[in-house]
Motif scaffolding. Sequence first.
Motif, PDB file in Angstrom:
ATOM      1  N   ALA A  63      -0.014   2.777   1.570  1.00  0.00           N
ATOM      2  CA  ALA A  63       0.802   2.200   0.485  1.00  0.00           C
ATOM      3  C   ALA A  63       2.072   1.562   1.030  1.00  0.00           C
ATOM      4  O   ALA A  63       3.197   2.005   0.780  1.00  0.00           O
ATOM      5  N   VAL A  64       1.880   0.492   1.794  1.00  0.00           N
ATOM      6  CA  VAL A  64       2.990  -0.240   2.389  1.00  0.00           C
ATOM      7  C   VAL A  64       2.750  -1.730   2.156  1.00  0.00           C
ATOM      8  O   VAL A  64       1.654  -2.233   2.404  1.00  0.00           O
ATOM      9  N   ALA A  65       3.758  -2.421   1.680  1.00  0.00           N
ATOM     10  CA  ALA A  65       3.634  -3.839   1.366  1.00  0.00           C
ATOM     11  C   ALA A  65       3.250  -4.654   2.598  1.00  0.00           C
ATOM     12  O   ALA A  65       3.794  -4.442   3.690  1.00  0.00           O
ATOM     13  N   GLY A  66       2.303  -5.564   2.425  1.00  0.00           N
ATOM     14  CA  GLY A  66       1.961  -6.512   3.474  1.00  0.00           C
ATOM     15  C   GLY A  66       0.948  -6.056   4.492  1.00  0.00           C
ATOM     16  O   GLY A  66       0.584  -6.826   5.392  1.00  0.00           O
ATOM     17  N   VAL A  67       0.443  -4.806   4.391  1.00  0.00           N
ATOM     18  CA  VAL A  67      -0.475  -4.320   5.430  1.00  0.00           C
ATOM     19  C   VAL A  67      -1.878  -4.906   5.282  1.00  0.00           C
ATOM     20  O   VAL A  67      -2.668  -4.878   6.236  1.00  0.00           O
ATOM     21  N   ASP A  68      -2.184  -5.452   4.114  1.00  0.00           N
ATOM     22  CA  ASP A  68      -3.527  -6.003   3.891  1.00  0.00           C
ATOM     23  C   ASP A  68      -3.882  -7.069   4.916  1.00  0.00           C
ATOM     24  O   ASP A  68      -5.051  -7.206   5.307  1.00  0.00           O
ATOM     25  N   GLN A  69      -2.897  -7.829   5.367  1.00  0.00           N
ATOM     26  CA  GLN A  69      -3.158  -8.936   6.292  1.00  0.00           C
ATOM     27  C   GLN A  69      -3.663  -8.450   7.653  1.00  0.00           C
ATOM     28  O   GLN A  69      -4.250  -9.229   8.415  1.00  0.00           O
ATOM     29  N   TYR A  70      -3.451  -7.173   7.947  1.00  0.00           N
ATOM     30  CA  TYR A  70      -3.852  -6.639   9.244  1.00  0.00           C
ATOM     31  C   TYR A  70      -5.184  -5.883   9.200  1.00  0.00           C
ATOM     32  O   TYR A  70      -5.719  -5.509  10.252  1.00  0.00           O
ATOM     33  N   GLU A  71      -5.713  -5.656   8.002  1.00  0.00           N
ATOM     34  CA  GLU A  71      -6.943  -4.880   7.867  1.00  0.00           C
ATOM     35  C   GLU A  71      -8.096  -5.567   8.588  1.00  0.00           C
ATOM     36  O   GLU A  71      -8.338  -6.750   8.420  1.00  0.00           O
ATOM     37  N   GLY A  72      -8.766  -4.804   9.419  1.00  0.00           N
ATOM     38  CA  GLY A  72      -9.933  -5.335  10.123  1.00  0.00           C
ATOM     39  C   GLY A  72      -9.650  -5.919  11.480  1.00  0.00           C
ATOM     40  O   GLY A  72     -10.572  -6.117  12.284  1.00  0.00           O
ATOM     41  N   ASN A  73      -8.374  -6.238  11.776  1.00  0.00           N
ATOM     42  CA  ASN A  73      -8.085  -6.764  13.111  1.00  0.00           C
ATOM     43  C   ASN A  73      -7.131  -5.888  13.910  1.00  0.00           C
ATOM     44  O   ASN A  73      -7.167  -5.880  15.130  1.00  0.00           O
ATOM     45  N   SER A  74      -6.289  -5.120  13.245  1.00  0.00           N
ATOM     46  CA  SER A  74      -5.423  -4.180  13.964  1.00  0.00           C
ATOM     47  C   SER A  74      -5.037  -2.989  13.091  1.00  0.00           C
ATOM     48  O   SER A  74      -4.284  -2.120  13.537  1.00  0.00           O
ATOM     49  N   LEU A  75      -5.564  -2.944  11.883  1.00  0.00           N
ATOM     50  CA  LEU A  75      -5.368  -1.794  11.003  1.00  0.00           C
ATOM     51  C   LEU A  75      -6.729  -1.391  10.456  1.00  0.00           C
ATOM     52  O   LEU A  75      -7.439  -2.220   9.865  1.00  0.00           O
ATOM     53  N   TYR A  76      -7.112  -0.132  10.692  1.00  0.00           N
ATOM     54  CA  TYR A  76      -8.449   0.328  10.341  1.00  0.00           C
ATOM     55  C   TYR A  76      -8.386   1.620   9.515  1.00  0.00           C
ATOM     56  O   TYR A  76      -7.464   2.423   9.659  1.00  0.00           O
ATOM     57  N   TYR A  77      -9.413   1.783   8.675  1.00  0.00           N
ATOM     58  CA  TYR A  77      -9.571   3.024   7.915  1.00  0.00           C
ATOM     59  C   TYR A  77     -10.786   3.814   8.405  1.00  0.00           C
ATOM     60  O   TYR A  77     -10.963   4.967   8.040  1.00  0.00           O
TER      61      TYR A  77
END
Length: 265
Positions: A63-77
């Motif tokens: 729940a942090v603003a702007g993290v969606d842009q990193y999903e899949g390339n440097s932010l993973y679940y």
Amino acid sequence: DLVQMLMEQAVQWKPAVCLGERVLTLAQDSDGVWALTTDKGLHHTRTIVISAGVGAFAPNKLAVAGVDQYEGNSLYYFVKEKAAFKGKRLLIVGGGDSAVDWAINLNGVAESITLIHRRDEFRAHESTVTEMRSLPIDILTPYEVRSVSGDGTVEKVVIYNNQTQEETTLDVDVILVNVGFKADIGPIRNWGLELDKKGRGILVNFRMETNLPGIYAAGDIAAEEVKMNLIATGYGQAAMAVNVAKNFVDPKSSIFPGHSSEKLS
């Protein structure tokens, strides 16, 4: 490896395998045959074994603003392959079994690992927390993520102590977020099956039968009075459900057809 071997075992009798389909509705024809409508077509059957786990998983997002842009390339679940973390400065967010297990498993793969958790106490199994603490992993509690920045990929993460509000900036290449999942059984709740009080499990008897004739449930989704959600338990329930289903179609068949060793002798 276990999943691969189970798949090899399952397809030896050449069943029709339909992947990537989501069952939407369930209805019974006048002749007692069940019709399953999916998002891709229609299937007919006399018996059904529902092994849907706890439903469809969706990870709790950071729940942090702007993290969606990193999903899949440097932010993973999820971790699909360890190579995505090789030689990287890794930040793991979470304090449950997934977070701690991956901190241990990615040690030696990532260049460095920092794990933050919003509480001082971990929900993960005590022995794995002890193992994690013995490794060169920087563990920070009680910390949360305040902001993430970077040009195209994650470069810096600001974390803060949720008790003192003190902020710390970390140089990070990749983030793994393991803060739990939301599970939903979806359309299953509309099929006329009796569910448990929480509405997340299908009520079954000791034969794994539901309230609908010819429909069975096995595994985590099968709600019993006493339940252990273990893989071994699920295996036993599935075996029971399948053999009772066979007997439903062919009453002359035995619910216990014998051991595999007997078939080989």
